[in-house]
Each structure stands twice: as structure tokens, then as C-alpha cells.
Design a protein around this motif. Structure first.
Motif, PDB file in Angstrom:
ATOM      1  N   VAL A   1       8.623  17.490   3.338  1.00 33.36           N
ATOM      2  CA  VAL A   1       8.993  16.438   4.279  1.00 33.36           C
ATOM      3  C   VAL A   1       9.950  17.025   5.318  1.00 33.36           C
ATOM      4  CG1 VAL A   1      10.061  14.166   4.545  1.00 33.36           C
ATOM      5  CG2 VAL A   1       8.726  14.680   2.480  1.00 33.36           C
ATOM      6  N   VAL A   2       9.566  16.913   6.586  1.00 33.14           N
ATOM      7  CA  VAL A   2      10.411  17.390   7.692  1.00 33.14           C
ATOM      8  C   VAL A   2      11.351  16.263   8.121  1.00 33.14           C
ATOM      9  CG1 VAL A   2      10.447  18.248  10.066  1.00 33.14           C
ATOM     10  CG2 VAL A   2       8.668  19.031   8.462  1.00 33.14           C
ATOM     11  N   SER A   3      10.792  15.057   8.308  1.00 31.62           N
ATOM     12  CA  SER A   3      11.614  13.914   8.699  1.00 31.62           C
ATOM     13  C   SER A   3      10.919  12.614   8.340  1.00 31.62           C
ATOM     14  CB  SER A   3      11.917  13.941  10.200  1.00 31.62           C
ATOM     15  OG  SER A   3      10.728  13.792  10.952  1.00 31.62           O
ATOM     16  N   ILE A   4      11.732  11.589   8.114  1.00 28.38           N
ATOM     17  CA  ILE A   4      11.244  10.227   7.900  1.00 28.38           C
ATOM     18  C   ILE A   4      11.602   9.467   9.179  1.00 28.38           C
ATOM     19  CG2 ILE A   4      11.460   8.126   6.525  1.00 28.38           C
ATOM     20  CD1 ILE A   4      10.228  10.393   4.918  1.00 28.38           C
ATOM     21  N   GLU A   5      10.612   8.852   9.804  1.00 24.52           N
ATOM     22  CA  GLU A   5      10.798   8.226  11.117  1.00 24.52           C
ATOM     23  C   GLU A   5      11.077   6.730  11.055  1.00 24.52           C
ATOM     24  OE1 GLU A   5      10.714  10.251  13.891  1.00 24.52           O
ATOM     25  OE2 GLU A   5      10.448  11.914  12.495  1.00 24.52           O
ATOM     26  N   VAL A   6      11.057   6.132   9.862  1.00 22.75           N
ATOM     27  CA  VAL A   6      11.273   4.691   9.694  1.00 22.75           C
ATOM     28  C   VAL A   6      12.298   4.461   8.587  1.00 22.75           C
ATOM     29  CG1 VAL A   6       8.969   4.039  10.519  1.00 22.75           C
ATOM     30  CG2 VAL A   6       9.315   4.505   8.091  1.00 22.75           C
ATOM     31  N   ALA A   7      12.734   3.213   8.452  1.00 21.68           N
ATOM     32  CA  ALA A   7      13.687   2.837   7.403  1.00 21.68           C
ATOM     33  C   ALA A   7      13.134   1.640   6.641  1.00 21.68           C
ATOM     34  CB  ALA A   7      15.036   2.486   8.025  1.00 21.68           C
ATOM     35  N   VAL A   8      13.647   1.429   5.443  1.00 24.90           N
ATOM     36  CA  VAL A   8      13.248   0.259   4.654  1.00 24.90           C
ATOM     37  C   VAL A   8      13.542  -0.997   5.469  1.00 24.90           C
ATOM     38  CG1 VAL A   8      13.717  -1.065   2.559  1.00 24.90           C
ATOM     39  CG2 VAL A   8      13.596   1.422   2.452  1.00 24.90           C
TER      40      VAL A   8
ATOM     41  N   MET B   1       0.844  -1.179   0.000  1.00 24.34           N
ATOM     42  CA  MET B   1       0.000   0.000   0.000  1.00 24.34           C
ATOM     43  C   MET B   1       0.885   1.235   0.000  1.00 24.34           C
ATOM     44  SD  MET B   1      -2.659   1.293   2.922  1.00 24.34           S
ATOM     45  CE  MET B   1      -4.152   0.800   2.100  1.00 24.34           C
ATOM     46  N   ASP B   2       0.580   2.148  -0.901  1.00 28.19           N
ATOM     47  CA  ASP B   2       1.316   3.401  -0.953  1.00 28.19           C
ATOM     48  C   ASP B   2       0.786   4.362   0.104  1.00 28.19           C
ATOM     49  OD1 ASP B   2       2.884   2.596  -3.093  1.00 28.19           O
ATOM     50  OD2 ASP B   2       1.546   3.457  -4.597  1.00 28.19           O
ATOM     51  N   VAL B   3       1.696   5.025   0.798  1.00 25.37           N
ATOM     52  CA  VAL B   3       1.341   6.082   1.741  1.00 25.37           C
ATOM     53  C   VAL B   3       1.576   7.381   0.994  1.00 25.37           C
ATOM     54  CG1 VAL B   3       1.875   7.148   3.957  1.00 25.37           C
ATOM     55  CG2 VAL B   3       2.053   4.662   3.695  1.00 25.37           C
TER      56      VAL B   3
ATOM     57  N   GLY C   1       2.513  -3.716   8.743  1.00 27.32           N
ATOM     58  CA  GLY C   1       3.278  -4.219   7.609  1.00 27.32           C
ATOM     59  C   GLY C   1       4.756  -3.904   7.726  1.00 27.32           C
ATOM     60  N   GLU C   2       5.426  -4.015   6.596  1.00 28.36           N
ATOM     61  CA  GLU C   2       6.861  -3.760   6.510  1.00 28.36           C
ATOM     62  C   GLU C   2       7.099  -2.667   5.485  1.00 28.36           C
ATOM     63  OE1 GLU C   2      10.877  -6.054   4.978  1.00 28.36           O
ATOM     64  OE2 GLU C   2       9.269  -7.238   5.806  1.00 28.36           O
ATOM     65  N   VAL C   3       7.996  -1.733   5.808  1.00 25.86           N
ATOM     66  CA  VAL C   3       8.336  -0.655   4.886  1.00 25.86           C
ATOM     67  C   VAL C   3       9.161  -1.258   3.744  1.00 25.86           C
ATOM     68  CG1 VAL C   3       9.503   1.563   4.606  1.00 25.86           C
ATOM     69  CG2 VAL C   3       8.331   1.031   6.760  1.00 25.86           C
ATOM     70  N   LYS C   4       8.613  -1.199   2.528  1.00 25.12           N
ATOM     71  CA  LYS C   4       9.278  -1.776   1.359  1.00 25.12           C
ATOM     72  C   LYS C   4      10.137  -0.761   0.621  1.00 25.12           C
ATOM     73  CE  LYS C   4       7.894  -5.980   1.644  1.00 25.12           C
ATOM     74  NZ  LYS C   4       8.811  -7.068   1.856  1.00 25.12           N
ATOM     75  N   SER C   5       9.681   0.491   0.578  1.00 26.95           N
ATOM     76  CA  SER C   5      10.464   1.531  -0.099  1.00 26.95           C
ATOM     77  C   SER C   5      10.086   2.890   0.462  1.00 26.95           C
ATOM     78  CB  SER C   5      10.230   1.496  -1.615  1.00 26.95           C
ATOM     79  OG  SER C   5       8.896   1.842  -1.911  1.00 26.95           O
ATOM     80  N   ILE C   6      11.020   3.812   0.365  1.00 23.90           N
ATOM     81  CA  ILE C   6      10.801   5.193   0.784  1.00 23.90           C
ATOM     82  C   ILE C   6      11.110   6.069  -0.426  1.00 23.90           C
ATOM     83  CG2 ILE C   6      11.529   7.043   2.332  1.00 23.90           C
ATOM     84  CD1 ILE C   6      12.190   4.868   4.408  1.00 23.90           C
ATOM     85  N   ALA C   7      10.121   6.867  -0.832  1.00 21.67           N
ATOM     86  CA  ALA C   7      10.237   7.631  -2.073  1.00 21.67           C
ATOM     87  C   ALA C   7      10.570   9.107  -1.854  1.00 21.67           C
ATOM     88  CB  ALA C   7       8.935   7.507  -2.862  1.00 21.67           C
ATOM     89  N   ALA C   8      10.723   9.520  -0.605  1.00 21.64           N
ATOM     90  CA  ALA C   8      10.999  10.932  -0.319  1.00 21.64           C
ATOM     91  C   ALA C   8      12.013  11.036   0.812  1.00 21.64           C
ATOM     92  CB  ALA C   8       9.715  11.647   0.055  1.00 21.64           C
ATOM     93  N   ALA C   9      12.625  12.193   0.910  1.00 19.77           N
ATOM     94  CA  ALA C   9      13.618  12.453   1.960  1.00 19.77           C
ATOM     95  C   ALA C   9      13.321  13.817   2.584  1.00 19.77           C
ATOM     96  CB  ALA C   9      15.024  12.440   1.375  1.00 19.77           C
ATOM     97  N   ALA C  10      13.901  14.065   3.750  1.00 20.46           N
ATOM     98  CA  ALA C  10      13.726  15.347   4.424  1.00 20.46           C
ATOM     99  C   ALA C  10      14.095  16.483   3.472  1.00 20.46           C
ATOM    100  CB  ALA C  10      14.575  15.400   5.684  1.00 20.46           C
ATOM    101  N   GLY C  11      13.227  17.483   3.430  1.00 19.52           N
ATOM    102  CA  GLY C  11      13.451  18.633   2.564  1.00 19.52           C
ATOM    103  C   GLY C  11      12.737  18.547   1.226  1.00 19.52           C
ATOM    104  N   ASP C  12      12.287  17.362   0.838  1.00 19.47           N
ATOM    105  CA  ASP C  12      11.584  17.207  -0.435  1.00 19.47           C
ATOM    106  C   ASP C  12      10.230  17.899  -0.381  1.00 19.47           C
ATOM    107  OD1 ASP C  12      13.667  15.653  -1.328  1.00 19.47           O
ATOM    108  OD2 ASP C  12      12.530  13.783  -1.407  1.00 19.47           O
ATOM    109  N   ARG C  13       9.867  18.549  -1.480  1.00 13.27           N
ATOM    110  CA  ARG C  13       8.541  19.156  -1.613  1.00 13.27           C
ATOM    111  C   ARG C  13       7.695  18.210  -2.445  1.00 13.27           C
ATOM    112  NH1 ARG C  13       9.359  25.621  -2.335  1.00 13.27           N
ATOM    113  NH2 ARG C  13      10.518  25.886  -0.404  1.00 13.27           N
ATOM    114  N   LEU C  14       6.521  17.885  -1.933  1.00 11.89           N
ATOM    115  CA  LEU C  14       5.650  16.910  -2.583  1.00 11.89           C
ATOM    116  C   LEU C  14       4.322  17.538  -2.974  1.00 11.89           C
ATOM    117  CD1 LEU C  14       6.226  13.944  -0.110  1.00 11.89           C
ATOM    118  CD2 LEU C  14       7.426  14.402  -2.245  1.00 11.89           C
ATOM    119  N   LYS C  15       3.815  17.108  -4.121  1.00  9.85           N
ATOM    120  CA  LYS C  15       2.507  17.550  -4.592  1.00  9.85           C
ATOM    121  C   LYS C  15       1.430  16.640  -4.004  1.00  9.85           C
ATOM    122  CE  LYS C  15       4.284  19.422  -8.880  1.00  9.85           C
ATOM    123  NZ  LYS C  15       4.225  19.408 -10.337  1.00  9.85           N
ATOM    124  N   PRO C  16       0.186  17.091  -3.967  1.00  9.54           N
ATOM    125  CA  PRO C  16      -0.891  16.237  -3.459  1.00  9.54           C
ATOM    126  C   PRO C  16      -0.935  14.906  -4.205  1.00  9.54           C
ATOM    127  CG  PRO C  16      -1.691  18.455  -3.836  1.00  9.54           C
ATOM    128  CD  PRO C  16      -0.303  18.390  -4.408  1.00  9.54           C
TER     129      PRO C  16
END
Length: 69
Positions: free
Chosen positions: A11-18, A1-3, A46-61
């Protein structure tokens, strides 16, 4: 499932890792939208399979933040 982010966000921070096991409701990331910092909860166990963003990234809706399986 995509978050995904629901509104334009930075993105301020990512709190988990793959590979991390997460539970429903656990905080996955902190994003800033409209000058407010918001937690991003896991929609399911579940389990985090991939992370598509990093701190500082600007994301669209609708942009994918990470994938959980």
C-alpha cells in the motif's frame, strides 16, 4: 462490498477515510505491485465503512483493503 487486492501489493497511500462517500470509479488507494503503482477504483457508489490496511502494509492476493457499503 470488500475491496481486495488482486496480486501481492504494498500500500502506497489510502485516498479516503472511514465515513467518506465514494462514487464508482473514484480512486480509493494507490498500491504498488511488480514495481508499478496502480490506482484502486471504487467498484460501486457507497460509503467507506472500514479500512483494513495502511500505507506501507504488504498485502497478499485477495487481502481486503477496505469495505464499502
Amino acid at each position: 462490498m470488500d475491496v481486495k487486492v488482486k496480486m501481492p501489493s504494498t500500500v502506497v497511500s489510502i485516498e479516503v477515510a472511514v465515513g467518506d462517500k465514494v462514487t464508482k470509479g473514484q480512486n480509493l488507494a494507490v498500491v504498488e505491485a511488480m514495481k508499478m503503482k496502480n490506482n484502486t477504483p471504487a467498484p460501486q457508489d457507497g460509503e467507506v465503512k472500514s479500512i483494513a490496511a495502511a500505507a506501507g502494509d504488504r498485502l497478499k492476493p485477495g487481502a481486503v483493503l477496505m469495505t464499502i457499503e
